[in-house]
Write a protein that holds these residues in place. Structure first.
Motif, PDB file in Angstrom:
ATOM      1  N   VAL A  93     -39.553  60.851  19.820  1.00  0.00           N
ATOM      2  CA  VAL A  93     -40.721  61.349  20.537  1.00  0.00           C
ATOM      3  C   VAL A  93     -40.452  61.270  22.036  1.00  0.00           C
ATOM      4  O   VAL A  93     -40.152  60.203  22.576  1.00  0.00           O
ATOM      5  CB  VAL A  93     -41.981  60.539  20.170  1.00  0.00           C
ATOM      6  CG1 VAL A  93     -43.159  60.980  21.012  1.00  0.00           C
ATOM      7  CG2 VAL A  93     -42.294  60.688  18.689  1.00  0.00           C
ATOM      8  N   LEU A  94     -40.538  62.415  22.711  1.00  0.00           N
ATOM      9  CA  LEU A  94     -40.323  62.470  24.154  1.00  0.00           C
ATOM     10  C   LEU A  94     -41.644  62.398  24.917  1.00  0.00           C
ATOM     11  O   LEU A  94     -41.781  61.635  25.863  1.00  0.00           O
ATOM     12  CB  LEU A  94     -39.594  63.752  24.538  1.00  0.00           C
ATOM     13  CG  LEU A  94     -38.205  63.953  23.961  1.00  0.00           C
ATOM     14  CD1 LEU A  94     -37.682  65.325  24.332  1.00  0.00           C
ATOM     15  CD2 LEU A  94     -37.280  62.874  24.450  1.00  0.00           C
ATOM     16  N   TYR A  95     -42.603  63.243  24.506  1.00  0.00           N
ATOM     17  CA  TYR A  95     -43.879  63.338  25.203  1.00  0.00           C
ATOM     18  C   TYR A  95     -45.014  63.458  24.200  1.00  0.00           C
ATOM     19  O   TYR A  95     -44.843  63.995  23.113  1.00  0.00           O
ATOM     20  CB  TYR A  95     -43.909  64.565  26.128  1.00  0.00           C
ATOM     21  CG  TYR A  95     -42.861  64.537  27.200  1.00  0.00           C
ATOM     22  CD1 TYR A  95     -42.969  63.666  28.267  1.00  0.00           C
ATOM     23  CD2 TYR A  95     -41.754  65.368  27.139  1.00  0.00           C
ATOM     24  CE1 TYR A  95     -41.992  63.630  29.249  1.00  0.00           C
ATOM     25  CE2 TYR A  95     -40.783  65.342  28.113  1.00  0.00           C
ATOM     26  CZ  TYR A  95     -40.913  64.468  29.173  1.00  0.00           C
ATOM     27  OH  TYR A  95     -39.943  64.438  30.133  1.00  0.00           O
ATOM     28  N   THR A  96     -46.196  62.986  24.634  1.00  0.00           N
ATOM     29  CA  THR A  96     -47.424  63.166  23.881  1.00  0.00           C
ATOM     30  C   THR A  96     -48.415  63.853  24.813  1.00  0.00           C
ATOM     31  O   THR A  96     -48.575  63.438  25.968  1.00  0.00           O
ATOM     32  CB  THR A  96     -47.995  61.813  23.407  1.00  0.00           C
ATOM     33  OG1 THR A  96     -46.961  61.113  22.710  1.00  0.00           O
ATOM     34  CG2 THR A  96     -49.168  62.022  22.475  1.00  0.00           C
ATOM     35  N   ILE A  97     -49.069  64.896  24.318  1.00  0.00           N
ATOM     36  CA  ILE A  97     -49.945  65.728  25.133  1.00  0.00           C
ATOM     37  C   ILE A  97     -51.372  65.594  24.625  1.00  0.00           C
ATOM     38  O   ILE A  97     -51.625  65.761  23.428  1.00  0.00           O
ATOM     39  CB  ILE A  97     -49.499  67.208  25.080  1.00  0.00           C
ATOM     40  CG1 ILE A  97     -48.071  67.333  25.600  1.00  0.00           C
ATOM     41  CG2 ILE A  97     -50.422  68.096  25.879  1.00  0.00           C
ATOM     42  CD1 ILE A  97     -47.049  67.417  24.541  1.00  0.00           C
ATOM     43  N   PHE A  98     -52.320  65.301  25.547  1.00  0.00           N
ATOM     44  CA  PHE A  98     -53.726  65.156  25.202  1.00  0.00           C
ATOM     45  C   PHE A  98     -54.561  66.127  26.033  1.00  0.00           C
ATOM     46  O   PHE A  98     -54.627  65.986  27.252  1.00  0.00           O
ATOM     47  CB  PHE A  98     -54.215  63.731  25.479  1.00  0.00           C
ATOM     48  CG  PHE A  98     -53.612  62.696  24.592  1.00  0.00           C
ATOM     49  CD1 PHE A  98     -54.124  62.473  23.331  1.00  0.00           C
ATOM     50  CD2 PHE A  98     -52.535  61.945  25.019  1.00  0.00           C
ATOM     51  CE1 PHE A  98     -53.570  61.522  22.501  1.00  0.00           C
ATOM     52  CE2 PHE A  98     -51.970  60.991  24.200  1.00  0.00           C
ATOM     53  CZ  PHE A  98     -52.489  60.777  22.935  1.00  0.00           C
ATOM     54  N   PRO A  99     -55.212  67.114  25.408  1.00  0.00           N
ATOM     55  CA  PRO A  99     -56.120  67.995  26.153  1.00  0.00           C
ATOM     56  C   PRO A  99     -57.476  67.315  26.350  1.00  0.00           C
ATOM     57  O   PRO A  99     -57.940  66.579  25.494  1.00  0.00           O
ATOM     58  CB  PRO A  99     -56.239  69.223  25.263  1.00  0.00           C
ATOM     59  CG  PRO A  99     -55.873  68.765  23.903  1.00  0.00           C
ATOM     60  CD  PRO A  99     -54.995  67.569  24.046  1.00  0.00           C
ATOM     61  N   ILE A 124     -57.487  66.637  19.043  1.00  0.00           N
ATOM     62  CA  ILE A 124     -56.114  67.074  18.845  1.00  0.00           C
ATOM     63  C   ILE A 124     -55.193  66.461  19.905  1.00  0.00           C
ATOM     64  O   ILE A 124     -55.606  66.203  21.025  1.00  0.00           O
ATOM     65  CB  ILE A 124     -56.027  68.615  18.878  1.00  0.00           C
ATOM     66  CG1 ILE A 124     -54.697  69.080  18.315  1.00  0.00           C
ATOM     67  CG2 ILE A 124     -56.254  69.149  20.263  1.00  0.00           C
ATOM     68  CD1 ILE A 124     -54.662  70.548  18.007  1.00  0.00           C
ATOM     69  N   HIS A 125     -53.971  66.198  19.525  1.00  0.00           N
ATOM     70  CA  HIS A 125     -52.912  65.857  20.461  1.00  0.00           C
ATOM     71  C   HIS A 125     -51.610  66.439  19.914  1.00  0.00           C
ATOM     72  O   HIS A 125     -51.504  66.738  18.738  1.00  0.00           O
ATOM     73  CB  HIS A 125     -52.822  64.351  20.722  1.00  0.00           C
ATOM     74  CG  HIS A 125     -52.466  63.542  19.516  1.00  0.00           C
ATOM     75  ND1 HIS A 125     -53.387  63.180  18.563  1.00  0.00           N
ATOM     76  CD2 HIS A 125     -51.293  63.026  19.114  1.00  0.00           C
ATOM     77  CE1 HIS A 125     -52.786  62.472  17.624  1.00  0.00           C
ATOM     78  NE2 HIS A 125     -51.507  62.365  17.933  1.00  0.00           N
ATOM     79  N   ILE A 126     -50.652  66.609  20.789  1.00  0.00           N
ATOM     80  CA  ILE A 126     -49.397  67.251  20.418  1.00  0.00           C
ATOM     81  C   ILE A 126     -48.261  66.292  20.748  1.00  0.00           C
ATOM     82  O   ILE A 126     -48.265  65.647  21.797  1.00  0.00           O
ATOM     83  CB  ILE A 126     -49.211  68.589  21.169  1.00  0.00           C
ATOM     84  CG1 ILE A 126     -50.326  69.553  20.783  1.00  0.00           C
ATOM     85  CG2 ILE A 126     -47.876  69.235  20.836  1.00  0.00           C
ATOM     86  CD1 ILE A 126     -51.289  69.805  21.836  1.00  0.00           C
ATOM     87  N   ILE A 127     -47.295  66.228  19.846  1.00  0.00           N
ATOM     88  CA  ILE A 127     -46.129  65.374  20.034  1.00  0.00           C
ATOM     89  C   ILE A 127     -44.912  66.268  20.200  1.00  0.00           C
ATOM     90  O   ILE A 127     -44.697  67.188  19.417  1.00  0.00           O
ATOM     91  CB  ILE A 127     -45.942  64.432  18.827  1.00  0.00           C
ATOM     92  CG1 ILE A 127     -47.139  63.506  18.711  1.00  0.00           C
ATOM     93  CG2 ILE A 127     -44.658  63.645  18.956  1.00  0.00           C
ATOM     94  CD1 ILE A 127     -47.149  62.688  17.454  1.00  0.00           C
ATOM     95  N   MET A 128     -44.107  66.002  21.237  1.00  0.00           N
ATOM     96  CA  MET A 128     -42.878  66.746  21.458  1.00  0.00           C
ATOM     97  C   MET A 128     -41.703  65.848  21.078  1.00  0.00           C
ATOM     98  O   MET A 128     -41.570  64.741  21.586  1.00  0.00           O
ATOM     99  CB  MET A 128     -42.755  67.166  22.917  1.00  0.00           C
ATOM    100  CG  MET A 128     -41.507  67.953  23.214  1.00  0.00           C
ATOM    101  SD  MET A 128     -41.530  68.481  24.931  1.00  0.00           S
ATOM    102  CE  MET A 128     -39.836  68.900  25.159  1.00  0.00           C
ATOM    103  N   LYS A 129     -40.855  66.367  20.172  1.00  0.00           N
ATOM    104  CA  LYS A 129     -39.699  65.617  19.697  1.00  0.00           C
ATOM    105  C   LYS A 129     -38.422  66.376  20.028  1.00  0.00           C
ATOM    106  O   LYS A 129     -38.423  67.601  20.081  1.00  0.00           O
ATOM    107  CB  LYS A 129     -39.772  65.422  18.181  1.00  0.00           C
ATOM    108  CG  LYS A 129     -40.950  64.590  17.724  1.00  0.00           C
ATOM    109  CD  LYS A 129     -40.927  64.428  16.226  1.00  0.00           C
ATOM    110  CE  LYS A 129     -42.076  63.548  15.763  1.00  0.00           C
ATOM    111  NZ  LYS A 129     -42.020  63.322  14.314  1.00  0.00           N
ATOM    112  N   ASP A 130     -37.332  65.618  20.209  1.00  0.00           N
ATOM    113  CA  ASP A 130     -36.042  66.257  20.424  1.00  0.00           C
ATOM    114  C   ASP A 130     -35.357  66.507  19.081  1.00  0.00           C
ATOM    115  O   ASP A 130     -35.956  66.304  18.029  1.00  0.00           O
ATOM    116  CB  ASP A 130     -35.166  65.438  21.375  1.00  0.00           C
ATOM    117  CG  ASP A 130     -34.811  64.069  20.820  1.00  0.00           C
ATOM    118  OD1 ASP A 130     -35.155  63.763  19.658  1.00  0.00           O
ATOM    119  OD2 ASP A 130     -34.188  63.286  21.560  1.00  0.00           O
TER     120      ASP A 130
END
Length: 164
Positions: free
Chosen positions: A46-52, A35-41
């Motif tokens: 796309v502002l940030y991509t998060i990888f656990p 899984i990864h998460i994408i943060m959008k404005d």
């Protein structure tokens, strides 16, 4: 700055400001194991991509801006006195620490700036009767950075994702 983060569906989180206007959207992508998460404005950029990840049997979350890892979240304590550190570009900048002021289904965390050794905000994790979590984050205006909205998401990925 005060923000409320709540789930719109099981694959999307919405971040609203104190005037209840949508500021950011976080979308879960990939499979359960990858899984990864994408943060959008609001303009869907796309502002940030998060990888656990898991490092030394403890969760770790890496936050990328474009191709560069700008923030690394390390879980210090998993069970008693939950605590996380955030390393920004190589040095520890922020710490989330459980305040033990938990009431019922709510949990409260202090956001501490490690440079000044002072509390700059609070994150409250709220659970409703169905077990759905929402986050309320308040950060001092002088210390606010847009990536701080990802701190509750790091809490979710490290501590709460396997709860019912």
């Amino acid at each position: 700055m005060i923000f409320k983060i709540s789930g719109k569906s099981n694959k999307k989180l919405v971040v609203r400001n104190e005037k209840n206007k949508r500021r950011f959207t976080m979308i879960y992508k990939g499979s359960r194991k990858n899984i990864h998460i994408i943060m959008k404005d609001r303009k869907r950029a796309v502002l940030y991509t998060i990888f656990p990840e898991v490092r030394e049997k403890k969760p770790q979350v890496k936050i990328f801006s474009g191709e560069e890892c700008i923030l690394t979240c390390n879980c210090v304590n998993m069970f008693v006195d939950r605590e996380m550190t955030f390393t920004f570009m190589g040095d520890i900048r922020y710490r989330l620490k459980d305040t033990n002021e938990n009431t019922g289904t709510d949990s409260v965390y202090d956001v501490i700036d490690e440079r000044d050794k002072k509390s700059i905000g609070r994150i409250t994790v709220k659970r409703d009767e169905k077990g759905i979590r929402s986050f309320l984050i308040g950060i001092d205006d002088n210390y606010y950075r847009d990536y701080m909205i990802l701190f509750p998401l790091c809490l979710e990925l490290c501590y709460y994702k396997n709860e019912g």
